[in-house]
Design a protein around this motif. Structure first.
Motif, PDB file in Angstrom:
ATOM      1  N   GLY A  71       0.845  -1.209   0.000  1.00 29.83           N
ATOM      2  CA  GLY A  71       0.000   0.000   0.000  1.00 29.83           C
ATOM      3  C   GLY A  71       0.860   1.230   0.000  1.00 29.83           C
ATOM      4  N   PRO A  72       0.265   2.411   0.220  1.00 31.27           N
ATOM      5  CA  PRO A  72       1.081   3.632   0.233  1.00 31.27           C
ATOM      6  C   PRO A  72       2.095   3.615   1.385  1.00 31.27           C
ATOM      7  CG  PRO A  72      -1.190   4.091   0.856  1.00 31.27           C
ATOM      8  CD  PRO A  72      -1.156   2.671   0.430  1.00 31.27           C
ATOM      9  N   ALA A  73       3.332   4.014   1.049  1.00 29.33           N
ATOM     10  CA  ALA A  73       4.404   3.914   2.054  1.00 29.33           C
ATOM     11  C   ALA A  73       4.274   4.970   3.147  1.00 29.33           C
ATOM     12  CB  ALA A  73       5.748   4.054   1.370  1.00 29.33           C
ATOM     13  N   MET A  74       3.552   6.060   2.848  1.00 30.26           N
ATOM     14  CA  MET A  74       3.476   7.136   3.846  1.00 30.26           C
ATOM     15  C   MET A  74       2.083   7.272   4.454  1.00 30.26           C
ATOM     16  SD  MET A  74       6.297   8.463   4.547  1.00 30.26           S
ATOM     17  CE  MET A  74       5.856   9.961   5.361  1.00 30.26           C
ATOM     18  N   ALA A  75       1.314   6.196   4.445  1.00 26.34           N
ATOM     19  CA  ALA A  75      -0.036   6.260   5.020  1.00 26.34           C
ATOM     20  C   ALA A  75       0.049   6.303   6.543  1.00 26.34           C
ATOM     21  CB  ALA A  75      -0.830   5.048   4.579  1.00 26.34           C
ATOM     22  N   ASP A  76      -1.049   6.704   7.183  1.00 30.24           N
ATOM     23  CA  ASP A  76      -1.076   6.741   8.648  1.00 30.24           C
ATOM     24  C   ASP A  76      -0.877   5.345   9.227  1.00 30.24           C
ATOM     25  OD1 ASP A  76      -1.593   9.322   8.330  1.00 30.24           O
ATOM     26  OD2 ASP A  76      -3.632   9.313   9.130  1.00 30.24           O
ATOM     27  N   ALA A  77      -1.505   4.365   8.569  1.00 31.95           N
ATOM     28  CA  ALA A  77      -1.353   2.975   9.017  1.00 31.95           C
ATOM     29  C   ALA A  77      -1.334   2.077   7.792  1.00 31.95           C
ATOM     30  CB  ALA A  77      -2.499   2.599   9.932  1.00 31.95           C
ATOM     31  N   SER A  78      -0.707   0.920   7.934  1.00 28.11           N
ATOM     32  CA  SER A  78      -0.580   0.025   6.781  1.00 28.11           C
ATOM     33  C   SER A  78      -1.842  -0.814   6.621  1.00 28.11           C
ATOM     34  CB  SER A  78       0.600  -0.899   6.999  1.00 28.11           C
ATOM     35  OG  SER A  78       0.257  -1.844   7.996  1.00 28.11           O
ATOM     36  N   ASN A  79      -1.887  -1.571   5.539  1.00 30.29           N
ATOM     37  CA  ASN A  79      -2.938  -2.588   5.406  1.00 30.29           C
ATOM     38  C   ASN A  79      -2.626  -3.696   6.402  1.00 30.29           C
ATOM     39  OD1 ASN A  79      -4.246  -1.305   3.311  1.00 30.29           O
ATOM     40  ND2 ASN A  79      -2.804  -2.162   1.816  1.00 30.29           N
ATOM     41  N   ILE A  80      -3.586  -4.580   6.615  1.00 29.24           N
ATOM     42  CA  ILE A  80      -3.354  -5.658   7.590  1.00 29.24           C
ATOM     43  C   ILE A  80      -2.317  -6.637   7.022  1.00 29.24           C
ATOM     44  CG2 ILE A  80      -4.452  -7.600   8.784  1.00 29.24           C
ATOM     45  CD1 ILE A  80      -7.016  -5.894   8.737  1.00 29.24           C
ATOM     46  N   LEU A  81      -1.339  -6.964   7.843  1.00 26.26           N
ATOM     47  CA  LEU A  81      -0.300  -7.913   7.430  1.00 26.26           C
ATOM     48  C   LEU A  81      -0.512  -9.203   8.219  1.00 26.26           C
ATOM     49  CD1 LEU A  81       2.741  -5.455   7.635  1.00 26.26           C
ATOM     50  CD2 LEU A  81       1.510  -6.108   5.577  1.00 26.26           C
ATOM     51  N   HIS A  82      -0.672 -10.308   7.495  1.00 33.26           N
ATOM     52  CA  HIS A  82      -0.879 -11.591   8.181  1.00 33.26           C
ATOM     53  C   HIS A  82       0.459 -12.213   8.519  1.00 33.26           C
ATOM     54  CE1 HIS A  82      -5.162 -11.541   7.678  1.00 33.26           C
ATOM     55  NE2 HIS A  82      -4.954 -11.065   6.457  1.00 33.26           N
ATOM     56  N   LYS A  83       0.458 -12.965   9.593  1.00 37.18           N
ATOM     57  CA  LYS A  83       1.730 -13.515  10.081  1.00 37.18           C
ATOM     58  C   LYS A  83       2.447 -14.403   9.044  1.00 37.18           C
ATOM     59  CE  LYS A  83       3.864 -15.889  13.779  1.00 37.18           C
ATOM     60  NZ  LYS A  83       3.609 -16.958  14.697  1.00 37.18           N
ATOM     61  N   PRO A  84       1.726 -15.301   8.339  1.00 38.20           N
ATOM     62  CA  PRO A  84       2.447 -16.133   7.362  1.00 38.20           C
ATOM     63  C   PRO A  84       3.158 -15.292   6.306  1.00 38.20           C
ATOM     64  CG  PRO A  84       0.214 -16.936   7.696  1.00 38.20           C
ATOM     65  CD  PRO A  84       0.317 -15.659   8.424  1.00 38.20           C
ATOM     66  N   LYS A 100       1.753   6.656  11.969  1.00 36.27           N
ATOM     67  CA  LYS A 100       1.465   7.988  12.517  1.00 36.27           C
ATOM     68  C   LYS A 100       1.784   8.032  14.014  1.00 36.27           C
ATOM     69  CE  LYS A 100      -2.026  11.554  12.332  1.00 36.27           C
ATOM     70  NZ  LYS A 100      -3.323  11.954  11.877  1.00 36.27           N
ATOM     71  N   SER A 101       1.292   7.044  14.730  1.00 33.79           N
ATOM     72  CA  SER A 101       1.534   7.066  16.181  1.00 33.79           C
ATOM     73  C   SER A 101       3.016   6.837  16.491  1.00 33.79           C
ATOM     74  CB  SER A 101       0.668   6.038  16.890  1.00 33.79           C
ATOM     75  OG  SER A 101       0.886   4.788  16.332  1.00 33.79           O
ATOM     76  N   ALA A 102       3.679   6.027  15.641  1.00 34.99           N
ATOM     77  CA  ALA A 102       5.106   5.781  15.874  1.00 34.99           C
ATOM     78  C   ALA A 102       5.928   7.044  15.658  1.00 34.99           C
ATOM     79  CB  ALA A 102       5.599   4.677  14.952  1.00 34.99           C
ATOM     80  N   ILE A 103       5.544   7.817  14.626  1.00 32.75           N
ATOM     81  CA  ILE A 103       6.267   9.079  14.373  1.00 32.75           C
ATOM     82  C   ILE A 103       6.040  10.040  15.540  1.00 32.75           C
ATOM     83  CG2 ILE A 103       6.231  11.161  12.910  1.00 32.75           C
ATOM     84  CD1 ILE A 103       6.087   9.276  10.537  1.00 32.75           C
ATOM     85  N   LEU A 104       4.821  10.033  16.060  1.00 38.53           N
ATOM     86  CA  LEU A 104       4.519  10.902  17.208  1.00 38.53           C
ATOM     87  C   LEU A 104       5.393  10.512  18.408  1.00 38.53           C
ATOM     88  CD1 LEU A 104       2.643  13.099  18.373  1.00 38.53           C
ATOM     89  CD2 LEU A 104       1.136  11.282  19.120  1.00 38.53           C
ATOM     90  N   GLU A 105       5.487   9.227  18.670  1.00 35.88           N
ATOM     91  CA  GLU A 105       6.290   8.748  19.802  1.00 35.88           C
ATOM     92  C   GLU A 105       7.764   9.110  19.637  1.00 35.88           C
ATOM     93  OE1 GLU A 105       6.070   7.507  22.823  1.00 35.88           O
ATOM     94  OE2 GLU A 105       3.940   7.874  22.561  1.00 35.88           O
TER      95      GLU A 105
END
Ligand code: SF4
Lengths: 525, 388
Positions: free
Chosen positions: A265-278, A328-333
């Motif tokens: 997905g977009p690399a600079m989005a607030d959050a990514s798409n869901i990533l499954h563990k496999p 987004k939250s990680a950049i804030l932290e």
């Protein structure tokens, strides 16, 4: 973001150093006045039209200036007058690129870095030219290499870099040819360079002709992608942060996760798409097969999702685990963490403690700050007021009715942190720091210009005489012409310059973080 | 019955009835007395503050002995009122200004009463930590509340910085030691993380073992220190379920997300003069002293500085905190004052030494000449001649 004085000072000095006085003059006109037509630019810069044309061409070549056709005010249709504007981000990109060099070497090897460097030096270029020039550079240092294999290798690296996205298409010089050559254009995963004639290049190099003319793909230009370089350095910044917090395997996992985010997905989005563990598992297997990360992937994912860095979020257990990158939250932290450290450096540990107390409570009274910070009241107040004085903490006056008597109010002062304002202030400090380092470096060079010139004159004389086979005594005499003080000065200058240079590029790390914050929380920078 | 007898009887009756007597009971008790006389005596006692009249839920009048009257030695009504207010304030104490507002007594009278009460050891004054220079009064045998005294971290109403710092260091040491010891284990990362957490009781045990502190440290104190450490960004908090099923808070030492942002690795990042710094004017990058000092730092020294800084930040060892770059407290200013630089650059020191060096042989010569045997003889002779 409109340019602040610090930003403009920095851009001015960088442009002058890298592209010369005239380029700086034209670019700074665009910086100050915004979008301008050719005639407006000519009148503001007070340059002759022919000279302005040459300068503009150079600036457009390096992607510093862009243009688009203006709109006719009366009819509302597109006019034939181009409007020029300065790409401010591209001016500071030079520093970011230099900071990224170790990462490029680690990822694509020295050849990959040479390809990128060749492209950076000429702004934008066609694939044939990039391959040819990079090969010539490599052959200059390693002349015993097979020309054909080096060319093949460089072509492979260029393809790899295009596929990775570090090199992207640049606007073509001739718009009409762009249409015709559309089959060359869209780079994808299976992109291969058409129109690159390697046998012809081998022939030219064998005949000692070190320039290329009329390459088939000369209309298709490439440039280093600012967006991708920024993204790569952003990923590194997160990986380094988590390496420091947990360990290197956690850092590597972050690299993989951020790459997966960009792939899905977009690399600079607030959050990514869901990533499954496999999915994550297979990506880790591809990059870090056999490492402890592969063995303990579930544990690392759990640790990351529980960590206060807020980069990874566990959304559920479906398909072995669903994860999301909350950028987004990680950049804030990360921004908070950087600001806390800056406060610690400037105001000491106690200052940082008060800063954190105010951050945690959002709006807080001075008595409560004293209580939470566990500091003597007087000292706590003194530090708090210094923080207020330096704009790290802000306060608001609140008038509250006492209730006992009508019209009687008591005034309380609530302290808080205006994060947006603080980030902008620190960003400006970064620009100022880069500018100051640059000025200081120029100052050192001009102060010791006499010694530097003397040394370069003596070095060239030494080399010439040595080539001519001059006796050892004569060579020693030349070496002795540099006095002890001059030698010490030269050594000192060398250390100072490298220290200042290093800091200048290093600061870009903080600039990147603050720019990312502003981009994420306040729209465009 | 005369007035004095009536008065004594009333007080006796009221003393034996702690809940007071109502109007009916009063009438019954003093049936034989003249009612107007009785009322005069009651009014007198009321004015003296020895008794009080209250109303119950049915609006019946209740006559009751005032509690302060049970205190011997309080004769005047003002003393009793002041004592009353102080007693009512409990272990929080009452500020002298509040007593004044409540009693409407002039300041000098109030001060006199308070002094008297203090000398009789009926009340005491305690310095409150909530406001500097503010004394609160409470009954002599009342233990002041920890909000007034400040608790463990205060000594004689002053914040005990040394004690707090030491306790903070020891707490952090406990957490880092635990983190270091589990990091050596050859287990998965999650196990290492889980085992690096410690509870408040673990910390208390560790601190008891060190035997550094001679006061009793409570859970609450450690909690405050831990909160403070979390404000320092050195620890993080979590919770875990004990085998008993109880959920307890636990803590572990953490490294910061960013050890040193690149901007503060050079002087401009933490410069207090950055707003005044430009290409022109008194403060410019070319003449900046901070820059000069930073450039003249030995690169090895610089590496050492970063190394120490990182070690301190990760809380591995060494004292907490580091010297500030721009000190603003007086002692820090004195500690960081460049004495050496001033000795080297002030003319007076150099010329003082040169002056001493030049003058010493000169004075020596004069001294020697003046005290020589020949000169002494000459002097004696001249004295003799002048007839002394
Ligand atoms: S150059 Fe010197 S005075 Fe100017 S901002 Fe940097 S440290 Fe401060």
């Amino acid at each position: 973001m409109s340019g602040t004085s610090q930003h403009s000072q920095l851009c001015s000095i960088l442009l002058r150093e890298a592209y010369g006085d005239l380029a700086e003059k034209v670019a700074m006109c665009l910086f100050r006045f915004g979008d301008l037509t050719f005639s407006q630019l000519a009148s503001h810069s007070k340059l002759k039209q022919s000279k302005l044309q040459t300068v503009l061409k150079g600036l457009i070549n390096f992607g510093l200036v862009q243009f688009e056709m203006g709109v006719d005010a009366k009819s509302g249709t597109q006019s034939n007058t181009p409007i020029y504007n300065l790409c401010k981000g591209r001016v500071l990109f030079l520093h970011r690129y230099i900071r990224g060099v170790p990462v490029f070497i680690r990822k694509f090897g020295t050849e990959g870095e040479i390809v990128l460097d060749t492209l950076m030096k000429c702004g934008h270029e066609c694939a044939s030219d990039i391959i040819f020039q990079a090969t010539v550079r490599i052959l200059k240092t390693e002349s015993d290499q097979n020309v054909a294999s080096v060319l093949e290798q460089i072509k492979g690296k260029l393809t790899e870099l295009i596929q990775f996205g570090l090199i992207e298409r640049a606007p073509s010089r001739q718009t009409e040819t762009q249409e015709k050559l559309s089959d060359f254009s869209t780079p994808g995963k299976n992109y291969s360079l058409k129109g690159v004639d390697l046998p012809m290049m081998v022939q030219r190099i064998s005949n000692d002709i070190l320039t290329l003319e009329d390459a088939e793909d000369q209309a298709i230009l490439w440039q280093v992608s600012r967006k991708r370089v920024t993204q790569l350095l952003r990923d590194e910044m997160f990986a380094e942060a988590l390496t420091g917090r947990i360990d290197c395997h956690a850092g590597n996992l972050v690299r993989v996760l951020l790459q997966l985010m960009a792939d899905t997905g977009p690399a600079m989005a607030d959050a990514s798409n869901i990533l499954h563990k496999p999915f994550i598992q297979s990506a880790v297997k591809n990059s870090y097969s056999g490492s402890p990360l592969e063995a303990h992937l579930s544990e690392y994912l759990q640790i990351l999702s529980q960590d206060s860095s807020s980069l990874v979020k566990n959304l559920g257990d479906a398909s072995g685990g669903e994860y999301q990158i909350t950028l987004k939250s990680a950049i804030l932290e990360l921004t908070w963490s950087a600001l806390e450290k800056i406060t610690q450096e400037q105001f000491g540990t106690k200052g940082a403690r008060i800063f954190r107390v105010v951050r945690r409570h959002q709006f807080i009274l001075v008595d409560d700050i004293q209580n939470h910070a566990m500091l003597p009241p007087k000292e706590a107040k003194q530090i708090l007021y210094t923080l207020v004085g330096q704009n790290f903490v802000h306060f608001r006056e609140m008038k509250l009715g006492t209730g006992s008597e009508a019209g009687k109010t008591s005034t309380s002062y609530y302290f808080f942190i205006n994060l947006n304002q603080l980030v902008r202030m620190c960003l400006e400090k970064c620009y100022l720091a880069q500018f100051s380092a640059s000025v200081r470096q120029n100052d050192i060079v001009s102060k010791y210009s006499h010694t530097i010139q003397k040394e370069s004159r003596l070095t060239s004389l030494y080399v010439t005489l040595k080539d001519q086979g001059a006796p050892q005594e004569q060579l020693e005499d030349i070496a002795g012409m540099l006095t002890l003080t001059e030698r010490e000065d030269l050594q000192k200058i060398g250390t100072w310059r490298s220290q200042l240079n290093f800091s200048e590029y290093d600061i870009d790390n903080s600039i990147l973080l603050f720019e990312l914050y502003i981009q994420m929380f306040k729209g465009k920078i | 019955m005369d007035t004095a007898k009536v008065q004594a009887k009333i007080l006796d009756v009221l003393k034996s009835a702690p809940n007071g007597i109502d109007e009916k009971a009063r009438k019954q008790l003093f049936e034989d007395c003249d009612s107007s006389n009785i009322l005069t005596v009651f009014n007198g006692l009321l004015a003296q503050g020895k008794i009080e009249i209250l109303a119950d839920e049915h609006k019946n009048l209740i006559y009751k002995l005032k509690e302060a009257n049970l205190i011997p030695g309080l004769e005047k009504i003002e003393d009793q009122i002041v004592y009353d207010h102080i007693a009512r304030s409990g272990n929080q104490g009452i500020w002298v200004r509040d007593i004044r507002t409540k009693t409407n007594l002039p300041m000098h009278t109030l001060s006199k009463i308070l002094k008297q009460l203090e000398s009789k050891k009926l009340v005491k004054s305690v310095k409150s930590v909530l406001a500097v220079k503010r004394k609160v009064y409470m009954l002599y045998d009342v233990m002041p509340d920890s909000r007034v005294t400040g608790g463990t971290f205060y000594q004689e109403q002053e914040f005990d910085v040394e004690f707090t710092d030491l306790l903070t260091q020891e707490t952090l040491k406990c957490l880092t030691k635990k983190a270091e010891s589990v990091a050596k284990l050859e287990t998965g990362p999650l196990e290492i993380l889980t085992r690096s957490f410690v509870t408040i009781s673990d910390i208390l045990k560790f601190i008891c073992r060190t035997k550094i502190f001679n006061v009793q440290i409570k859970d609450n104190d450690i909690q405050k220190i831990l909160q403070c450490l979390s404000f320092d960004g050195k620890i993080e908090c979590s919770s875990r379920v004990e085998p008993s099923g109880e959920t307890v808070e636990c803590f572990r030492a953490v490294a910061p997300l960013i050890s040193t942002p690149s901007i503060v690795r050079m002087p401009c990042g933490a410069c207090p003069l950055s707003e005044k710094c430009s290409l022109t004017g008194r403060i410019t990058p070319s003449n900046c002293k901070y820059f000069t000092d930073w450039l003249n730092l030995d690169s090895n020294e610089l590496i050492q500085l970063f190394f120490n800084q990182n070690r301190k930040m990760s809380g591995a060892a060494g004292p907490v905190g580091r010297p500030m770059k721009y000190p603003y407290t007086l002692s820090a200013k004195i500690a960081q004052f460049p004495f050496k630089w001033h000795v080297n650059n002030q003319w007076i020191w150099k010329y003082y030494l040169i002056g001493v060096a030049v003058c010493t042989p000169l004075f020596y010569k004069i001294q020697k000449g003046a005290n020589s045997a020949a000169n002494k003889a000459k002097w004696a002779e001249s004295q003799k001649k002048s007839g002394h």
